[in-house]
Structure formats: structure tokens, C-alpha cells
Scaffold this motif. Structure first.
Motif, PDB file in Angstrom:
ATOM      1  N   CYS A 106      -5.714   3.572  16.997  1.00 14.22           N
ATOM      2  CA  CYS A 106      -4.806   3.068  15.955  1.00 14.22           C
ATOM      3  C   CYS A 106      -3.399   2.858  16.505  1.00 14.22           C
ATOM      4  O   CYS A 106      -2.705   1.912  16.104  1.00 14.22           O
ATOM      5  CB  CYS A 106      -4.776   4.018  14.767  1.00 14.22           C
ATOM      6  SG  CYS A 106      -6.262   3.994  13.743  1.00 14.22           S
ATOM      7  N   ASP A 113       1.064  -4.648  16.613  1.00 12.83           N
ATOM      8  CA  ASP A 113       1.726  -5.171  15.412  1.00 12.83           C
ATOM      9  C   ASP A 113       3.240  -5.184  15.560  1.00 12.83           C
ATOM     10  O   ASP A 113       3.905  -6.165  15.212  1.00 12.83           O
ATOM     11  CB  ASP A 113       1.355  -4.328  14.190  1.00 12.83           C
ATOM     12  CG  ASP A 113       0.038  -4.736  13.563  1.00 12.83           C
ATOM     13  OD1 ASP A 113      -0.407  -5.872  13.789  1.00 12.83           O
ATOM     14  OD2 ASP A 113      -0.541  -3.902  12.843  1.00 12.83           O
ATOM     15  N   PHE A 137      -1.525  -7.565  10.999  1.00 11.53           N
ATOM     16  CA  PHE A 137      -2.970  -7.482  10.836  1.00 11.53           C
ATOM     17  C   PHE A 137      -3.686  -6.720  11.946  1.00 11.53           C
ATOM     18  O   PHE A 137      -4.841  -6.330  11.765  1.00 11.53           O
ATOM     19  CB  PHE A 137      -3.591  -8.879  10.714  1.00 11.53           C
ATOM     20  CG  PHE A 137      -3.678  -9.357   9.305  1.00 11.53           C
ATOM     21  CD1 PHE A 137      -4.738  -8.980   8.487  1.00 11.53           C
ATOM     22  CD2 PHE A 137      -2.692 -10.170   8.776  1.00 11.53           C
ATOM     23  CE1 PHE A 137      -4.813  -9.408   7.176  1.00 11.53           C
ATOM     24  CE2 PHE A 137      -2.762 -10.612   7.466  1.00 11.53           C
ATOM     25  CZ  PHE A 137      -3.831 -10.231   6.667  1.00 11.53           C
ATOM     26  N   LYS A 140      -4.777  -3.351  10.687  1.00 11.70           N
ATOM     27  CA  LYS A 140      -5.794  -3.510   9.643  1.00 11.70           C
ATOM     28  C   LYS A 140      -7.160  -3.781  10.276  1.00 11.70           C
ATOM     29  O   LYS A 140      -8.170  -3.193   9.868  1.00 11.70           O
ATOM     30  CB  LYS A 140      -5.414  -4.643   8.696  1.00 11.70           C
ATOM     31  CG  LYS A 140      -4.235  -4.371   7.809  1.00 11.70           C
ATOM     32  CD  LYS A 140      -3.947  -5.615   6.970  1.00 11.70           C
ATOM     33  CE  LYS A 140      -2.611  -5.609   6.325  1.00 11.70           C
ATOM     34  NZ  LYS A 140      -1.467  -5.685   7.215  1.00 11.70           N
ATOM     35  N   LEU A 144     -10.457  -1.353  10.140  1.00 10.62           N
ATOM     36  CA  LEU A 144     -11.739  -1.887   9.668  1.00 10.62           C
ATOM     37  C   LEU A 144     -12.831  -1.683  10.719  1.00 10.62           C
ATOM     38  O   LEU A 144     -13.943  -1.256  10.391  1.00 10.62           O
ATOM     39  CB  LEU A 144     -11.607  -3.364   9.298  1.00 10.62           C
ATOM     40  CG  LEU A 144     -12.889  -4.033   8.788  1.00 10.62           C
ATOM     41  CD1 LEU A 144     -13.406  -3.327   7.531  1.00 10.62           C
ATOM     42  CD2 LEU A 144     -12.632  -5.508   8.514  1.00 10.62           C
ATOM     43  N   PHE A 157     -10.049   2.466   4.843  1.00  6.60           N
ATOM     44  CA  PHE A 157      -9.618   1.071   4.885  1.00  6.60           C
ATOM     45  C   PHE A 157      -9.030   0.662   3.539  1.00  6.60           C
ATOM     46  O   PHE A 157      -7.994  -0.003   3.483  1.00  6.60           O
ATOM     47  CB  PHE A 157     -10.782   0.154   5.271  1.00  6.60           C
ATOM     48  CG  PHE A 157     -10.389  -1.287   5.388  1.00  6.60           C
ATOM     49  CD1 PHE A 157      -9.555  -1.714   6.420  1.00  6.60           C
ATOM     50  CD2 PHE A 157     -10.828  -2.219   4.471  1.00  6.60           C
ATOM     51  CE1 PHE A 157      -9.176  -3.046   6.527  1.00  6.60           C
ATOM     52  CE2 PHE A 157     -10.461  -3.551   4.573  1.00  6.60           C
ATOM     53  CZ  PHE A 157      -9.637  -3.965   5.603  1.00  6.60           C
ATOM     54  N   PHE A 160      -5.630   2.206   3.181  1.00  4.03           N
ATOM     55  CA  PHE A 160      -4.629   1.506   3.989  1.00  4.03           C
ATOM     56  C   PHE A 160      -4.251   0.171   3.353  1.00  4.03           C
ATOM     57  O   PHE A 160      -3.087  -0.235   3.412  1.00  4.03           O
ATOM     58  CB  PHE A 160      -5.104   1.319   5.436  1.00  4.03           C
ATOM     59  CG  PHE A 160      -4.008   0.913   6.355  1.00  4.03           C
ATOM     60  CD1 PHE A 160      -2.971   1.789   6.662  1.00  4.03           C
ATOM     61  CD2 PHE A 160      -3.963  -0.365   6.899  1.00  4.03           C
ATOM     62  CE1 PHE A 160      -1.926   1.411   7.489  1.00  4.03           C
ATOM     63  CE2 PHE A 160      -2.920  -0.748   7.740  1.00  4.03           C
ATOM     64  CZ  PHE A 160      -1.905   0.140   8.034  1.00  4.03           C
ATOM     65  N   LEU A 161      -5.211  -0.500   2.736  1.00  7.02           N
ATOM     66  CA  LEU A 161      -4.877  -1.729   2.004  1.00  7.02           C
ATOM     67  C   LEU A 161      -3.944  -1.415   0.833  1.00  7.02           C
ATOM     68  O   LEU A 161      -3.047  -2.205   0.530  1.00  7.02           O
ATOM     69  CB  LEU A 161      -6.141  -2.431   1.513  1.00  7.02           C
ATOM     70  CG  LEU A 161      -6.994  -3.092   2.595  1.00  7.02           C
ATOM     71  CD1 LEU A 161      -8.219  -3.759   1.962  1.00  7.02           C
ATOM     72  CD2 LEU A 161      -6.208  -4.093   3.420  1.00  7.02           C
ATOM     73  N   GLU A 164      -0.553  -1.220   2.278  1.00  4.09           N
ATOM     74  CA  GLU A 164      -0.046  -2.561   2.597  1.00  4.09           C
ATOM     75  C   GLU A 164       0.327  -3.346   1.345  1.00  4.09           C
ATOM     76  O   GLU A 164       1.334  -4.057   1.341  1.00  4.09           O
ATOM     77  CB  GLU A 164      -1.084  -3.326   3.420  1.00  4.09           C
ATOM     78  CG  GLU A 164      -1.303  -2.772   4.808  1.00  4.09           C
ATOM     79  CD  GLU A 164      -0.110  -2.964   5.731  1.00  4.09           C
ATOM     80  OE1 GLU A 164       0.687  -3.904   5.519  1.00  4.09           O
ATOM     81  OE2 GLU A 164       0.028  -2.177   6.675  1.00  4.09           O
TER      82      GLU A 164
END
Length: 180
Positions: A106, A113, A137, A140, A144, A157, A160-161, A164
Motif C-alpha cells: 500500500c 499517487d 487511483f 485504490k 482492490l 475496499f 476506503f471508497l 475517498e
């Protein structure tokens, strides 16, 4: 109930993170940026203390930002300090060798990023790269893939969305209502 609390913690973390950054970068409001950063750190520490996946993701973001030299204000220091202090007070989750691997993977996504974000040389190459890095992204996609590989829970996931989405809601709120 646990999922709702964790999702809300991710959301509050993302929301206050963006507000803190914008207060500092756009309004030069150091006090507000530091206060919002401390609130962000508190939500991040809480999520990290109750969920190992959250701890791995947020530690990776922290280290990634440091290594990408994106810690550029006192608000970032306050956010990191509140996160670390509260994380240790609330208690660290159980880390395994897999957790360390997840943090490293990560962290690479977070660094990519941060290097790509607001990088005009990369943005000039294509509209896709501009969009990809403007909305960060890489991490992300990494999360995923870690979910698909079975190294992170599927909910991670989604959480985390939530982070975001809240980050973007804060951006829109700041630009529309607070940047005056």
C-alpha cells in the motif's frame, strides 16, 4: 454496527483530511488547518485501532506521504502526531508478517499517487493520467488487488471508497461554501 462505525471513521478521516489541507493551502488558516488535522488524526487512529486492515492502509499512507516529501505544513505534523499518539493510546491491532507486506504494498501505491498528483509533467502526457493521479487511483487499485488476492477483507475496499467519497465531498464543500 461495527461496519457502520468503521465506515463512518474512514469517512470522517477523509473529510477532515481534505478540509485541513484546503484550510492550510487555500486560506492559509494555520489554526483551522491544525484543528481539523487533529480531528482527522483522531478518526484515523480510531479506525486503525479497531481494524488491522485500516491500520495497514493508514500507516502506508502516512509513510508514503513522508517518503514522497508531501508533509509540507504544520497541519500535517499535527495530524500525524494526533494519529500516532491516539493510535498508541487506543491500542495497536495485532500485526503479522502479512500485515507488514500489506503496508509495504500500500505504501508503494501511496507514493505513486503522491508523486503523480499535481504533477504537470505527468498530467501533460494524457488526460487519463491527469484523471488517474488527480483522484489518486493507484492506491485504490492496490487495495482492490489486495482484496482480490485475499490479503485484505472485502469491506476494506468499501471503507476506503467511503474515505475517498468523503474527501471529495469536503473538496466540493470547501470550494463552494468555505473558500471565500
Amino acid at each position: 454496527m461495527f461496519n457502520i462505525i468503521l465506515a463512518a471513521s474512514y469517512m470522517m478521516s477523509g473529510f477532515f483530511m481534505k478540509l485541513s489541507d484546503d484550510e492550510y493551502d487555500e486560506k492559509s488558516s494555520i489554526f483551522s488547518a491544525v484543528l481539523l488535522g487533529i480531528i482527522c488524526g483522531a478518526f484515523t487512529a480510531y479506525a486503525s485501532s479497531i481494524n488491522t486492515d485500516a491500520a495497514c492502509i493508514f500507516i502506508a499512507i502516512l509513510i508514503g506521504n513522508i517518503l514522497a516529501l508531501k508533509v509540507d505544513g504544520i497541519h500535517h505534523i499535527a495530524t500525524m502526531a494526533s494519529f500516532l499518539i491516539l493510535f498508541f493510546i487506543l491500542g495497536l491491532p495485532h500485526f503479522t508478517m502479512t500485515s507488514i507486506l500489506i503496508i509495504l504494498i500500500c505504501m508503494i501505491g501511496a507514493i505513486i499517487d503522491e508523486i503523480g498528483n499535481d504533477n504537470e509533467a505527468i498530467y501533460a502526457k494524457s488526460r487519463f493520467l491527469e484523471y488517474f493521479f488527480d483522484y489518486r487511483f493507484a492506491l485504490k487499485v492496490v487495495i482492490l488487488l489486495l482484496v482480490i488476492a485475499g490479503l485484505l477483507e472485502g469491506w476494506s475496499f468499501i471503507y476506503f471508497l467511503c474515505f475517498e467519497i468523503a474527501y471529495e465531498i469536503a473538496r466540493i464543500t470547501f470550494e463552494k461554501y468555505l473558500l471565500k
